[in-house]
Design an enzyme around this catalytic site. Sequence first.
Site, short mmCIF file in Angstrom:
data_model
loop_
_atom_site.label_atom_id
_atom_site.label_comp_id
_atom_site.label_asym_id
_atom_site.label_seq_id
_atom_site.Cartn_x
_atom_site.Cartn_y
_atom_site.Cartn_z
N LEU A 42 35.26 28.77 44.07
CA LEU A 42 34.07 28.97 43.49
C LEU A 42 33.97 29.42 42.06
CD1 LEU A 42 33.32 30.98 46.77
CD2 LEU A 42 31.59 29.34 46.00
N SER A 43 34.91 30.40 41.80
CA SER A 43 35.11 30.99 40.54
C SER A 43 35.89 30.05 39.60
CB SER A 43 35.78 32.42 40.63
OG SER A 43 37.20 32.13 41.34
N TYR A 99 31.98 36.11 43.48
CA TYR A 99 31.56 34.95 44.44
C TYR A 99 30.30 34.64 44.90
CZ TYR A 99 36.80 35.34 44.48
OH TYR A 99 38.05 35.53 44.13
N ARG A 157 40.46 33.61 34.72
CA ARG A 157 40.61 34.93 35.60
C ARG A 157 42.32 35.09 35.30
NH1 ARG A 157 38.62 34.63 41.65
NH2 ARG A 157 39.04 36.95 41.30
N ARG A 197 46.22 32.94 38.86
CA ARG A 197 45.42 31.90 39.56
C ARG A 197 45.27 30.71 38.64
NH1 ARG A 197 42.22 35.37 43.04
NH2 ARG A 197 42.39 37.55 42.24
N GLU A 215 39.57 19.70 46.14
CA GLU A 215 39.86 20.89 46.36
C GLU A 215 38.60 21.77 45.71
OE1 GLU A 215 43.76 22.06 45.09
OE2 GLU A 215 43.37 24.14 44.46
N PRO A 252 41.85 32.17 53.27
CA PRO A 252 41.90 33.50 53.42
C PRO A 252 40.75 34.34 52.33
CG PRO A 252 43.97 32.72 52.76
CD PRO A 252 43.20 31.64 53.16
N ASP A 289 52.32 20.88 52.42
CA ASP A 289 52.89 19.95 53.22
C ASP A 289 52.01 19.16 54.25
OD1 ASP A 289 55.42 20.20 51.64
OD2 ASP A 289 56.27 21.45 53.37
C1 DQA Z 1 38.96 31.27 45.21
C2 DQA Z 1 39.87 31.38 43.90
C3 DQA Z 1 41.11 32.01 44.35
O1 DQA Z 1 42.03 32.46 43.29
C4 DQA Z 1 40.84 33.37 45.03
O2 DQA Z 1 42.21 33.98 45.69
C5 DQA Z 1 39.90 33.24 46.34
C6 DQA Z 1 38.69 32.33 46.05
C7 DQA Z 1 37.56 30.71 44.63
O3 DQA Z 1 36.86 30.03 45.55
O4 DQA Z 1 37.18 30.98 43.61
O5 DQA Z 1 40.14 33.83 47.47
O6 DQA Z 1 39.63 30.11 45.72
#
Ligand code: DQA
Length: 143
Positions: free
Chosen positions: A100-101, A23, A106, A110, A97, A10, A86
Amino acid sequence: MSDVLLLNGPNLGILGRRQPEIYGTDTLADIERAVGEEVAARGWNVVAVQHDCEGALVRTVQEHYDTVGAIVNPGALMIAGWSLRDALANYPRPWMEVHLSNVWARESFRHDSVLAPLASGVIVGLGPLGYRLAARALVATVG
Ligand code: DQA
């Protein structure tokens, strides 16, 4: 079998226009192209899919068991995306996985990923470079 699944969750479809101070300014198309460049030498293609809905992401994972591996940025589904977890638990290939951040720099909500324990590796905080590095890691892992 020669496709890599690049799965973005999302709010990642609007990269470039989404909080660029966090981002960056690369679009998802830029990132998809970069991953394609990384895996081309290995003879792989990228199947790039982005959905804002968890169910659509689950279905995408189910439909791509025949890929060589996957790169997954689950967005906020890292926090409580149990059905995506799942689905990935039944994905038969290595996957990375990417965030970006630097999620640990943060908000505290998160700081945990329900998916990360299943991943072959996790890359955070390196911006779009993280996707390139995940692609290289996948090449090295799959061989
Ligand atoms: C993210 C980090 C997540 O916490 C955030 O909800 C995103 C982007 C990132 O790529 O840094 O949608 O996955």
